[in-house]
Design a protein around this motif. Structure first.
Motif, PDB file in Angstrom:
ATOM      1  N   GLY A  50      -1.634  10.594   3.323  1.00 41.30           N
ATOM      2  CA  GLY A  50      -2.900   9.747   2.000  1.00 41.30           C
ATOM      3  C   GLY A  50      -2.969   8.917   3.055  1.00 41.30           C
ATOM      4  O   GLY A  50      -2.700   8.202   4.336  1.00 41.30           O
ATOM      5  N   THR A  51      -4.168   8.393   2.905  1.00 38.09           N
ATOM      6  CA  THR A  51      -4.943   7.397   3.820  1.00 38.09           C
ATOM      7  C   THR A  51      -5.441   6.206   2.823  1.00 38.09           C
ATOM      8  O   THR A  51      -4.987   5.742   1.639  1.00 38.09           O
ATOM      9  N   GLY A  52      -5.012   5.166   2.978  1.00 40.32           N
ATOM     10  CA  GLY A  52      -5.788   4.087   2.454  1.00 40.32           C
ATOM     11  C   GLY A  52      -6.142   2.365   4.055  1.00 40.32           C
ATOM     12  O   GLY A  52      -6.523   2.812   4.520  1.00 40.32           O
ATOM     13  N   THR A  53      -6.743   1.207   2.765  1.00 38.21           N
ATOM     14  CA  THR A  53      -7.583   1.099   3.144  1.00 38.21           C
ATOM     15  C   THR A  53      -6.995  -0.909   3.038  1.00 38.21           C
ATOM     16  O   THR A  53      -6.855  -1.206   1.917  1.00 38.21           O
ATOM     17  N   LEU A  78       0.794  -1.129  -0.390  1.00 37.18           N
ATOM     18  CA  LEU A  78       0.205  -0.121  -0.020  1.00 37.18           C
ATOM     19  C   LEU A  78       0.618   1.255  -0.054  1.00 37.18           C
ATOM     20  O   LEU A  78       1.786   1.577   0.923  1.00 37.18           O
ATOM     21  N   PHE A  79       0.769   1.476  -1.326  1.00 36.25           N
ATOM     22  CA  PHE A  79       1.555   3.368  -0.895  1.00 36.25           C
ATOM     23  C   PHE A  79       0.626   4.684  -0.906  1.00 36.25           C
ATOM     24  O   PHE A  79      -0.481   4.610  -1.681  1.00 36.25           O
ATOM     25  N   LEU A  80       0.850   4.631  -0.084  1.00 34.91           N
ATOM     26  CA  LEU A  80       0.288   6.604   0.564  1.00 34.91           C
ATOM     27  C   LEU A  80       1.577   7.618   0.110  1.00 34.91           C
ATOM     28  O   LEU A  80       2.084   7.925   0.910  1.00 34.91           O
ATOM     29  N   GLY A  81       0.163   8.658   0.134  1.00 39.44           N
ATOM     30  CA  GLY A  81       1.293  10.111  -0.453  1.00 39.44           C
ATOM     31  C   GLY A  81       1.445  10.408   1.319  1.00 39.44           C
ATOM     32  O   GLY A  81       0.940   9.637   2.644  1.00 39.44           O
TER      33      GLY A  81
END
Length: 132
Positions: free
Chosen positions: A119-122, A113-116
């Protein structure tokens, strides 16, 4: 007249407690600690009826000589705990306590999971084993 008294052999077990992963086994060393020459006969673990434990391996010979050792490996396929006596047909009993837990298998998705910045992610984590 001469009176002879038979002296029963004595065993020791080490360790007397073992926490382990189910299906990997728990090894116990049994030693005939008798100093009088008495042989320990038929040393084994006495698994109670209905127990989830079983004997995976027993290296104890039919007659265990004084100061000799052998091993008994106990196992289970489920998460469980209990006390099992180890003894010979002519020896004392030594209780061993076991605590078995199951190995849990988890699946993570996505694997990366790449986040800036900010950033958010699941991420989803799933238990793929039969153990809750």
């Amino acid at each position: 007249p001469i009176n002879l008294t038979a002296v029963a052999p004595t065993i020791s077990v080490s360790p007397t407690f073992r926490a382990f992963i189910a299906e990997e086994g728990a090894l116990f060393t049994v030693t005939n600690t008798s100093m009088n020459g008495a042989l320990a006969q038929n040393v084994t673990a006495n698994i109670p009826p209905g127990s989830n434990f079983f004997i995976r391996q027993n290296t104890c010979p039919p007659l265990l000589a004084p100061m000799e050792s052998c091993t008994i490996t106990l196992d289970t396929t489920v998460t469980t705990s209990g006390t099992i006596p180890i003894q010979g047909s002519n020896t004392n009993a030594v209780d061993v306590t076991l605590e078995a837990s199951a190995l849990v298998s988890l699946q993570v998705n996505p694997m990366h999971l790449f986040l800036g910045v900010n950033g958010t992610g699941t991420v989803t984590v799933t238990n793929t084993s039969t153990t809750p």
